[in-house]
Design a protein around this motif. Structure first.
Motif, short mmCIF file in Angstrom:
data_model
loop_
_atom_site.label_atom_id
_atom_site.label_comp_id
_atom_site.label_asym_id
_atom_site.label_seq_id
_atom_site.Cartn_x
_atom_site.Cartn_y
_atom_site.Cartn_z
N SER A 170 -4.91 7.33 2.80
CA SER A 170 -5.37 6.09 3.42
C SER A 170 -6.83 6.26 3.83
CB SER A 170 -4.53 5.76 4.65
OG SER A 170 -3.18 5.54 4.28
N GLY A 197 -15.07 5.40 7.53
CA GLY A 197 -15.43 3.98 7.53
C GLY A 197 -16.90 3.70 7.80
N ALA A 250 -10.32 4.65 6.08
CA ALA A 250 -10.51 4.12 7.44
C ALA A 250 -10.43 2.60 7.48
CB ALA A 250 -11.86 4.58 7.98
N GLU A 251 -10.87 1.94 6.43
CA GLU A 251 -10.82 0.48 6.38
C GLU A 251 -9.38 0.01 6.22
OE1 GLU A 251 -14.02 -1.65 4.13
OE2 GLU A 251 -14.33 0.35 3.28
N ASP A 252 -9.04 -1.04 6.88
CA ASP A 252 -7.68 -1.58 6.84
C ASP A 252 -7.30 -1.97 5.41
OD1 ASP A 252 -5.24 -2.43 7.91
OD2 ASP A 252 -5.95 -4.51 7.94
N GLY A 253 -6.16 -1.44 4.91
CA GLY A 253 -5.65 -1.77 3.60
C GLY A 253 -6.32 -1.04 2.46
N ASN A 281 -9.01 -1.56 -2.38
CA ASN A 281 -7.89 -2.24 -1.73
C ASN A 281 -6.86 -2.55 -2.82
OD1 ASN A 281 -6.12 -3.80 -0.28
ND2 ASN A 281 -7.52 -5.51 0.05
N VAL A 340 0.82 -1.21 0.00
CA VAL A 340 0.00 0.00 0.00
C VAL A 340 0.86 1.27 0.00
CG1 VAL A 340 -1.69 1.34 1.31
CG2 VAL A 340 -1.95 -1.13 1.12
N ASP A 341 1.91 1.31 0.81
CA ASP A 341 2.73 2.52 0.91
C ASP A 341 3.39 2.86 -0.41
OD1 ASP A 341 2.02 2.76 3.54
OD2 ASP A 341 3.87 1.89 4.34
#
Length: 488
Positions: free
Chosen positions: A340, A409, A342-345, A360, A306-307
């Protein structure tokens, strides 16, 4: 040291007559002389330069200035000399010469637009180039010596001028020129330094002063990555090729500076890029790829994580109107930022001021096809994510959800955005419309690419092909385009 043979101690005053001139208004003053707006019986106003402090050296420089202006005659871009009094006996009377009254640069430039300023400086550069062709160097180029006259910017004050047959007046270890625009060699060894590249240096620094409004200029070589960057002062203007030119012109090594004819050509090129969005867009797209790949542009490259993906997408989004993103569901848009979610990934691709597209990211690829960056593109693959569960949000192809994100999110139906209402209350300021992609691929081309210029490509064809199939498809079209143009 030169011997002082006479010094005028009498201060010139407005309203008095001096050397036959009625002094109306002081226009300027230097270490050795003054310039007055003055008249004589039967004549209109002139700008008259009087030599106030007379030594062997100052008188010789005054004579050289008058001789140079006489030699140049009426030449576009140089304030002409109308009359002069430069007697052989320097003690006989106060030396002077007259010129037309002109508008000071500081007054003229007020409110001028960026492109107009550069056009003015191109004309100024053409004047300097014509002098350089005669091996004449001004050696005192600075905004204070620019005057607007006859519909253009002109050079004035030729007191430090140098030409091949002129005898040297500057002693060793004496600097020559204006402190804020002076080339380094003119500080160290002006008596032997070549004045032509020194003029180029001073011209570039004067241009920076004119474009930024910073009267004191800067020390050393221009650095576009520092606080000197033109982009800080002209945030909505394309500056890259102009940055490169200023950097080269202010190189500490005179031999590495471009000649004035090249400066003129490159300023014209910069204006052409700025004024034609098509040219600017493809130039900026090419510069983006060179920034990402400074050692050479590859035919293919992939980023995972992701980064890393966000860093590259941020570069794509950084330049206004540079990119065009094609959706996996059809249509397209321009991303303006990446962040980014709120949801992870999950990341957010920003569209305009409020809207975002959420996904994602699985991987980001870059593809290129030779030196023509017109065809290069980025492909972003979205990893599968589960639906949000918001009723009525899922598209018929089950690839996309249209939502309103009322807080990080937290999703509600898109209709809440249309009506600015959720459960009878206005939406919070942080609310935003969000497209949430459960899968699919996106591609990014330059805004003025040939691919983006064909309306049929908005049918999401890239998402109906694998990565290899789409690359082969673009490759065939690029080859056909080059062959039709007769290029390699």
């Amino acid at each position: 040291m030169s011997k002082k043979v006479k010094k005028s101690t009498k201060a010139l005053c407005e309203g008095e007559t001096f050397e036959g001139w009625l002094l109306e208004k002081q226009l300027g003053s230097g270490g050795n002389g003054d310039v007055w707006k003055a008249t004589r019986p039967g004549q209109g106003p002139s700008a008259v330069k009087f030599l106030r402090s007379i030594t062997d050296e100052t008188y010789e420089r005054f004579k050289i200035e008058a001789k140079t202006l006489e030699r140049l005659g009426v030449i576009g871009g140089v304030i002409p000399m109308l009359e002069n009094n430069v007697p052989d006996d320097k003690t006989a009377s106060t030396p002077w010469f007259s010129m037309p009254v002109a508008t000071p640069f500081e007054q003229y430039i007020e409110g001028r637009k960026v492109f107009d300023v550069v056009e003015d400086f191109i004309e100024l550069a053409e004047t300097i180039h014509s002098l350089h062709l005669q091996r004449i160097s001004h050696r005192d180029i600075k905004p204070a010596n620019f005057l607007h006259y006859g519909g253009r910017l002109c050079l004035s004050d030729f007191g430090l001028v140098k030409y091949p047959e002129r005898s040297a007046l500057t002693p060793p270890r004496r600097d020559v020129g204006a402190k804020f625009t002076m080339a380094p060699e003119m500080r160290r060894h002006a008596h032997s330094a070549d004045g032509l590249p020194a003029d180029v240096y001073s011209f570039a620094k004067s241009l920076w002063i004119a474009l930024t409004g910073e009267a004191l200029g800067f020390d050393g070589q221009y650095n576009p990555l520092s606080t000197l960057a033109l982009s800080r002062y002209l945030p909505k203007t394309y500056t890259t090729t102009l940055d490169r030119l200023l950097e080269e012109c202010t190189d500490t090594d005179p031999l590495r500076r471009p000649v004035m004819s090249s400066v003129i050509e490159r300023l014209h090129e910069w204006l052409a890029i700025c004024r034609d969005f098509h040219t600017r867009n493809l130039t900026e797209w090419t510069e983006l790829t060179h920034k990402l790949f400074p050692l050479g542009v590859p035919t293919s490259c992939t980023w995972k994580g992701v980064d890393a993906i966000c860093l590259v997408l941020a570069e794509i989004a950084k330049t206004p109107s540079l990119n065009h993103m094609f959706y996996p569901t059809g249509g397209g848009n321009t991303i303006t930022a990446v962040s980014s979610a709120a949801e992870d990934g999950v990341i957010a691709l920003h569209i305009g001021d409020k809207s975002v597209e959420l996904l994602n990211p699985a991987k980001l690829s870059f593809e290129s096809f030779g030196t023509d960056m017109n065809w290069s593109y980025f492909r972003l693959e979205a990893a599968p994510i589960e639906p949000s569960g918001v009723k009525g949000a899922l598209s018929t192809d089950k690839m996309y959800e249209a939502l309103t994100e009322i807080s990080p999110g937290r999703y509600v139906p898109y209709s809440c955005w249309d009506y600015n209402d959720y459960l009878g209350e206005p939406l919070p300021d942080a609310a935003r419309p969000a497209g949430r992609f459960l899968s699919g691929s996106f591609v990014f081309f330059s805004t003025r690419s040939i691919y983006n210029g064909v309306s049929g490509t908005y049918d999401a064809r890239h998402n109906k092909m694998s990565e290899d199939e789409f690359r082969n498809y673009i490759s065939r079209n690029a080859d056909h385009h080059h062959q039709s143009k007769g290029t390699d």
